[in-house]
Design an enzyme around this catalytic site. Structure first.
Site, PDB file in Angstrom:
ATOM      1  N   LYS A 245       5.238  -8.351   4.902  1.00 34.89           N
ATOM      2  CA  LYS A 245       4.986  -7.893   6.260  1.00 34.89           C
ATOM      3  C   LYS A 245       5.489  -8.936   7.261  1.00 34.89           C
ATOM      4  CE  LYS A 245       0.569  -5.496   5.264  1.00 34.89           C
ATOM      5  NZ  LYS A 245       0.883  -4.148   5.785  1.00 34.89           N
ATOM      6  N   ASP A 256      -8.105  -5.376   5.509  1.00 39.78           N
ATOM      7  CA  ASP A 256      -7.575  -4.416   4.543  1.00 39.78           C
ATOM      8  C   ASP A 256      -8.565  -4.099   3.428  1.00 39.78           C
ATOM      9  OD1 ASP A 256      -5.472  -2.676   4.219  1.00 39.78           O
ATOM     10  OD2 ASP A 256      -4.370  -3.959   2.834  1.00 39.78           O
ATOM     11  N   ARG A 319      -2.997   2.260  -2.501  1.00 34.34           N
ATOM     12  CA  ARG A 319      -3.070   3.490  -3.297  1.00 34.34           C
ATOM     13  C   ARG A 319      -2.976   3.197  -4.794  1.00 34.34           C
ATOM     14  NH1 ARG A 319       2.081   5.895  -0.321  1.00 34.34           N
ATOM     15  NH2 ARG A 319       1.063   4.613   1.263  1.00 34.34           N
TER      16      ARG A 319
END
Length: 465
Positions: A245, A256, A319
Site C-alpha cells: 500500500k 483492519d 477474504r
C-alpha cells in the site's frame, strides 16, 4: 484489554437532583420559549437561541446555579433527522446529573446516544469520560443501554489501539478476557499448527510476520439451542503485503481488525443478555507483513475447503483468512452464519464510511436486519450477490482467484468469493464494514467505531431472546 466502561452514564439515586434538558426545534421553539420563566426567556433571547439543531444553551437560575439546558434538534418534518444528536450533550455540559424534560425524536436512541457520547479513548493520554450522568427516562431499559454502550466501548478501544499494542497475540488475549468474563470456552491455534490443522490460507497471509498468525475461537451457550456463528476479520495491520500500500493507504491499517472487534462486541452483548442460542466466534488474526517469505502475487495455495486459490493481489488478504474460518464454521451447519470484515475500498466508494453494505440470499433475513438497522440507528445497505459476476473469480490455473482483474464491483466480488466457502449454513450474512468514523458526529467520536453489531444484536434478540 480495553478500559472498563465506568463510571456509569446513569444516575439511579432518587435523591439526586437532576437538571432538566429541554429539546427544542425551530418549529416548537416559540411554544417552549413562552413556557420559560421570564429570566430564562430573556437569557435565551440575549444568546440568540432559536432551536437550531445542535445548539446548546445552559440556563442560570436566580441563585447563579445551573437551572436547565436548552438543546436544539431537527423539526419532526425535516428531511433528515439524527436521532443520535443528543449524543453531543456529554461533551457540551458541565459535570452534573441531568434528565430529559421532554421527548427528543426517539427517547431510547437519545438515551443510548448520551451513553455513547461519553466515550473517550484514554489509553495513551488522559481522557476521562465527562462527569455527566443521566437519570434514565421512564420505560427505558437502562441495563440494555449499558450493554450496548459497553460493547461499543470494547470495539472502539480495540480498533483505536495501535498495532504495536494490538497484534494477533493481544487480540487473542482480549478475546480470552471476554470469554472468561462470560464463561465461554476459549481456544487458539497458533503458527505452524494452522498448517497441521488445515488452515493454509490463514497461515499463508500471516507467515511473513514475526507475530505468529492464529485462529481464535470462543464457544458459549447451550448446545441444544440454535447455532449462531460469528466470524470476524482480524488483520491487526495490513501493509498490503508485496502489493504494498502507499503510505496514505497504510495510515489507518490498525483498524483492519475492525471486523474482529465488532464480532467480539456483538458476542459480548449476546452473552451478557443470555440469549437462547449456541454461540461460536471465530477470529483469524494475522499481520500482513513484508518479508522474504511473504506470499506473492500468482502464488497458489490450497484452502480448508479444498479450493485452490490463486493470489491475484496480496492486498486482498482479508477474504483469504475469512475463507478458511468460514469453511470451518460451515462444516457445523449453523442456523445462522455471520461474518464481518473491513474488506474493500469499493464499498466505501459506493456507500461511504457510514453505510456498510451487507449481503445475503435469505430474503427474510435481509428484511429483518434492514429493519433492525433502522430501529437501532445502525445504518447499512443491502447489495446483491450478483450471480453473473461470479465467473470473474475464475482462474486459468487454479479453482479461484482472490482478486479479479478489471477492478469493477470490488465489494460484490469479495462477497461472491466468500460465498464459495459457505455451503451448508442455513443462512449466511456478510458485512463489509469500515469500522471507523472519519470525523466526529454526535455519539460517534472520530476513530474506531462499532458498526452493524447493534443491529445484528437486535436481530438475534428478536429471534432468540
Amino acid at each position: 484489554m480495553p478500559s472498563p466502561f465506568e463510571p456509569s452514564p446513569f444516575e439511579t439515586s432518587a435523591a439526586a437532583p437532576a437538571i432538566p434538558i429541554t429539546f427544542a426545534s425551530k418549529s416548537n421553539w416559540d411554544a417552549i420559549r413562552a413556557e420559560l420563566p421570564a429570566q430564562a426567556r430573556q437569557f435565551a433571547d440575549a444568546n440568540g437561541f432559536a432551536g437550531k439543531p445542535g445548539a446548546c444553551l445552559t440556563l442560570p437560575g436566580a441563585d447563579g446555579q445551573l437551572a436547565g439546558v436548552l438543546f436544539g434538534i431537527e423539526d419532526g418534518a425535516a428531511k433528515s433527522r439524527d436521532p443520535f444528536r443528543p449524543g453531543a450533550l456529554p461533551g457540551l455540559l458541565p459535570a452534573g446529573v441531568y434528565r430529559f424534560a421532554n421527548a427528543p425524536h426517539d427517547m431510547r436512541l437519545a438515551t443510548l446516544a448520551f451513553a455513547l457520547g461519553r466515550y473517550r479513548f484514554g489509553r495513551y493520554r488522559k481522557a476521562e469520560a465527562p462527569d455527566v450522568r443521566l437519570v434514565p427516562p421512564d420505560g427505558i431499559d437502562a441495563a440494555e443501554i449499558i450493554r450496548m454502550a459497553e460493547a461499543a466501548t470494547l470495539a472502539r478501544d480495540l480498533i483505536n489501539t495501535p498495532s504495536n499494542d494490538m497484534g494477533p497475540a493481544e487480540l487473542a488475549q482480549a478475546a480470552k478476557e471476554v470469554a472468561t468474563r462470560f464463561g465461554a470456552r476459549f481456544d487458539c491455534i497458533v503458527g505452524d499448527d494452522l498448517l497441521a490443522r488445515n488452515f493454509p490460507l490463514i497461515h499463508a497471509v500471516g507467515m511473513a510476520s514475526s507475530r505468529a498468525p492464529r485462529l481464535i475461537e470462543l464457544n458459549w451457550g447451550d448446545p441444544a439451542h440454535p447455532k449462531v456463528t460469528l466470524v470476524g476479520k482480524g488483520v491487526c495491520f495490513d501493509t498490503g503485503g508485496l502489493d504494498l500500500k502507499p503510505s496514505g493507504g497504510m495510515l489507518l491499517m490498525k483498524k483492519d481488525m475492525g471486523g474482529a472487534a465488532n464480532v467480539l462486541a456483538l458476542a459480548r452483548m449476546v452473552m451478557d443478555a443470555k440469549l437462547k442460542l449456541r454461540l461460536r466466534v471465530l477470529i483469524p488474526a494475522v499481520e500482513n507483513a513484508v518479508a522474504g517469505n511473504a506470499f506473492r502475487p500468482l502464488d497458489i495455495f490450497p484452502s480448508r475447503k479444498g479450493l485452490n486459490v490463486e493470489i491475484g493481489n496480496t492486498d486482498a488478504e482479508g477474504r483469504l483468512i475469512l475463507a478458511d474460518a468460514l469453511a470451518l464454521a460451515d462444516e457445523e451447519k449453523p442456523d445462522l452464519l455471520i461474518d464481518m470484515g473491513t474488506l474493500t475500498g469499493a464499498a466505501r466508494v459506493a456507500l461511504g464510511p457510514d453505510l456498510p453494505p451487507f449481503y445475503t440470499n435469505d430474503e427474510t433475513l435481509a428484511q429483518d436486519v434492514a429493519l433492525c438497522a433502522i430501529q437501532e440507528n445502525d445504518p447499512m445497505w443491502r447489495m446483491p450477490l450478483w450471480p453473473p459476476y461470479d465467473s470473474w473469480l475464475d482462474s486459468k490455473v487454479a479453482t479461484i482467484t482472490n482478486a479479479p482483474s478489471g477492478g469493477f464491483a470490488g465489494s460484490i466480488t469479495c462477497a461472491l468469493f466468500l460465498q464459495r466457502f459457505v455451503e451448508h449454513a442455513k443462512s449466511w450474512l456478510h458485512f463489509d464494514i469500515f469500522g471507523w468514523t472519519p470525523s466526529a458526529k454526535p455519539a460517534r467520536p472520530e476513530g474506531g467505531e462499532c458498526q452493524a453489531a447493534r443491529a445484528v444484536y437486535r436481530l438475534l434478540s428478536q429471534r432468540y431472546g
